[in-house]
Design an enzyme around this catalytic site. Structure first.
Site, short mmCIF file in Angstrom:
data_model
loop_
_atom_site.label_atom_id
_atom_site.label_comp_id
_atom_site.label_asym_id
_atom_site.label_seq_id
_atom_site.Cartn_x
_atom_site.Cartn_y
_atom_site.Cartn_z
CB THR B 17 -0.93 0.03 1.23
OG1 THR B 17 -0.13 -0.18 2.40
CG2 THR B 17 -1.99 -1.05 1.15
N GLY B 18 2.16 1.13 0.24
CA GLY B 18 3.05 2.30 0.23
C GLY B 18 3.46 2.67 -1.19
CE LYS B 43 -3.89 2.35 4.36
NZ LYS B 43 -2.74 2.96 3.69
CB ILE B 96 13.33 -4.20 -1.32
CG1 ILE B 96 12.71 -5.36 -2.11
CG2 ILE B 96 13.94 -3.15 -2.24
CD1 ILE B 96 13.68 -6.15 -2.95
CB THR B 97 13.70 -2.02 3.66
OG1 THR B 97 12.37 -2.43 3.36
CG2 THR B 97 13.70 -0.68 4.36
CE1 TYR B 162 19.06 -3.87 -10.62
CE2 TYR B 162 19.43 -1.52 -10.74
CZ TYR B 162 18.87 -2.61 -10.11
OH TYR B 162 18.11 -2.41 -8.99
CD GLU B 212 29.44 -3.77 -2.47
OE1 GLU B 212 29.09 -3.42 -3.61
OE2 GLU B 212 28.85 -3.42 -1.45
CG HIS B 250 26.40 -1.07 -0.66
ND1 HIS B 250 26.77 -1.93 -1.67
CD2 HIS B 250 25.22 -0.54 -1.05
CE1 HIS B 250 25.85 -1.92 -2.62
NE2 HIS B 250 24.89 -1.07 -2.26
#
Lengths: 379, 294
Positions: B17-18, B43, B96-97, B162, B212, B250
């Site tokens: 919902t965010g 919700k 993911i956060t 990517y 890395e 990071h």
């Protein structure tokens, strides 16, 4: 976030650990006044975010106020590993019978907390680890279980401290663990942890690194954020919320994503140049962020050329291109810019940039070619 | 085949919902991922673009049969979200956060290991996982990856992941699964977990590994490659010229006390028989050479 020694001691004191009374001072007169209030003898200690203070002459014993004045005069402005001393901690001097070492940190390999305790304190733990590894007692702590008193006792016993130091050490180490976890520290280190002639265990130094990601539950950490050692460029970047690390070269670097930014710095070096900075603008690359990044780099007098290295993932090439052009309209850039734009909709992005290209804004197909061009322009 | 996820994986989005959750959840669904539910304690009964919202992960699982979840909750809530999902019995959690405190990560990593050994956590602070053409959970742009095989990718960095997907696609090389393990100090899934899974996956014939500076995960992975892997590995390590004591973007990317340098990692990987490129392009070329000999 690295804390100054005195901030570390104030942090430890909040968790009930025994530290010496002292005052942070910012001038010779302040230092003398503090020593007068505390009563001599005192220690005059440079407050810098680096090790090797003693060797550099940044830690002195002062028997009286004249000595405080003399030492403080010498230590203010001292360059210790590139850190200029701007604050001095005046602390009531302690009598020392023995010196130990104690710390907690995260063992990334074991994915558990690691406690280290050694009866060989006062020297760098890396040296002890190399020369006499058996002198370090280690304990791995499962964060879901914590450090129990029984485990702590066993650990202290393994370090072979004299009996007189055992009880005091067990008490301090449990508090140190509480400070480490409760305070969200990456590192808490006491070197030396001392045993006084009277048989008391006491914290004589404090090295604390706090996890900046935990600020949401530690409102008071903003005070430490303000005292982080940053050069002018890093301060400007920090104010704009950019991930920036200052380097010594002449090619300004802007990239999206930490890995790509690191890689860009590497590639500039590989083709014979030297990067002026590491700057990660994050996954997106809108005009606001790009303008902020260009401002920071443009204010660095060492920068002779700028290399913008963007890989569009979710962010599309045309958005990036528009962001760059808009940012350039807002900021007057002194150095020529070389862009490498690849990934999602790179062709559309390049088409937007094409009519704007000139000897101040160039574009190259690949990361390596762009790095070569930027290095050529910087030399 | 793919590792950890496939076309049948049904995914719940905690935080759908965010703004981030609805955006990437929408893109993942568009890609073909089975985005079956979202959760929000207040919700329940509503929906986001037709995807039903449940009050809890347990309720969402019961209603949809989902086995995976993707977390887009802000950092302060990640520990609660991970534990809720594990307690509900989910098999695969993708967090993911970014910006999760290291102590939280160490806590829930060990909690899962001790009490929920059948739950795999990927992340936090990672781009997610994509099995091209089948399932995309997280923030990777799906169209930069070519489906099929024979290459599996595992990486600590988002944009370099990517880059790797894109370089392989340019060379017309397909990917079975691409796993972004994230750049934090305590990643839920390690290089070794992924290498082990790729070694066991019959469709993956070669692995690209992007590391890395900081920590010793690459050295440990090199040890695994040397002793347990038959499949060829091409690698790249970012941060060769990073200064000591500075976090390079990071939280986990820091050279400290002379440890965690790129040079040491590259040497360990070469010693293990991996081909190591000096930049992402070179690593892509090395992988193309490997694929040509398969």
């Amino acid at each position: 976030m690295d804390l100054f020694e005195h901030q570390g001691k104030e942090f430890f004191a909040q968790y009930g650990m025994p530290v010496s009374p002292g005052e942070a001072t910012f001038s010779v007169d302040e230092a003398v006044a503090a020593a007068e209030r505390l009563g001599t003898p005192v220690m005059v200690k440079a407050q810098v975010h680096t090790g090797g203070r003693g060797k550099a002459g940044g830690v002195k014993f002062a028997a009286d106020l004249d000595a405080v004045r003399e030492h403080a005069g010498n230590i203010f402005g001292l360059d210790i590993n590139g850190h200029i001393v701007k604050r001095i901690w005046i602390e009531k001097a302690s009598d020392i019978a023995e010196e130990y070492y104690a710390s907690f940190t995260l063992d990334r390999s074991a994915k558990k907390h690691l406690g280290m305790l050694s009866k060989e304190g006062g020297v760098e733990i890396e040296t002890v680890a190399e020369e006499n590894p058996d002198a370090i007692a280690k304990i791995w702590i499962d964060p879901t279980e914590g450090l129990t008193e029984a485990a702590c006792r066993e650990w202290v016993a393994a370090a072979n401290l004299p009996d007189a130091a055992n009880e005091g050490s067990v008490d301090i180490l449990q508090k140190l663990y509480t400070a480490y976890t409760g305070g969200d520290a990456d590192l808490v280190e006491i070197n030396p942890l001392i045993l006084t002639p009277e048989g008391k265990v006491h914290v004589l130094d404090a090295k604390v690194t706090l996890d900046g990601n935990s600020e949401f539950r530690h409102e008071d950490y903003a005070q430490y954020d303000e005292t982080q050692p940053r050069d002018e460029r890093e301060e400007a970047a920090h104010a704009r919320g950019l991930q920036y690390v200052g380097l010594d070269g002449s090619v300004g670097v802007i990239a999206n994503g930490a890995g790509l930014a690191m890689s860009t710095v590497d590639v500039v070096n590989q083709v014979g140049g030297s990067p002026a900075n590491f700057l990660d603008i994050g996954g997106g690359a809108n005009a606001d962020v790009m303008a902020g990044a260009l401002e920071v780099i443009n204010n660095d007098p060492a920068v002779k050329s700028i290399f913008i290295n963007i890989f569009g993932g979710i962010t599309r090439g045309e958005e990036v291109a528009n962001g760059i052009i808009e940012a350039m309209q807002r900021v007057a850039i002194d150095s020529p810019i070389v862009i490498r734009l690849d990934g999602t909709n790179a062709d559309e992005g390049r088409a937007i940039l094409a009519p704007n290209l000139n000897d101040k804004l160039m574009m190259e197909e690949t990361m390596l070619d762009a790095a070569r061009k930027a290095v050529e322009l910087a030399s | 085949m793919s590792i950890f996820v496939d076309e049948n994986t049904k995914v719940i989005y905690q935080g759908l919902t965010g703004s981030q959750g609805s955006y990437y959840g929408g893109l993942n669904a568009e890609y073909g991922t089975q985005v079956v539910a979202g959760t929000h304690p207040k919700k329940a009964g509503t929906d986001v673009g037709g995807v039903p919202i449940y009050a809890s992960v347990a309720e969402a699982m019961e209603a949809t049969g989902a086995t995976a979840t993707c977390i887009f909750i802000p950092a302060p809530g990640v520990q609660g979200a991970v534990l809720e999902a594990a307690e509900a019995g989910i098999e695969f959690i993708v967090a993911i956060t970014e910006g999760v405190p290291a102590h939280d990560e160490a806590y829930f990593f060990n909690k899962l290991k001790n009490d929920f050994p059948n739950t795999r956590l990927l992340g936090p602070n990672c781009p997610g996982i994509i099995s091209p053409g089948k399932c995309n959970i997280g923030i990777t742009a799906g169209h930069i990856a070519k489906e099929g095989g024979p290459v599996g990718i595992v990486s600590r960095s988002g944009t370099l992941t990517y880059q790797a997907l894109y370089e392989l696609k340019q060379k017309d090389i397909g990917v079975t699964t691409c796993v972004g393990i994230g750049g934090d100090p305590v990643p839920g899934t390690s290089f070794i977990d992924c290498l082990e899974a790729f070694e066991a996956d019959p469709d993956t014939k070669a692995v690209m590994m992007i590391g890395e500076i900081g920590g010793s995960a690459e050295e440990e992975a090199a040890d695994f490659i040397k002793n347990h892997m038959s499949k060829p590995v091409a690698s790249y390590i970012a941060g060769v010229t990073a200064p000591a004591g500075k976090n390079m973007g990071h939280a986990g990317a820091i050279v400290s006390g002379g440890k965690g340098t790129a040079a040491a990692k590259m040497e360990a990987l070469e010693d293990a028989g991996a081909k190591v490129g000096n930049n992402p392009t070179e690593a892509g070329e090395l992988m193309a050479e490997i694929v040509a000999t398969l």
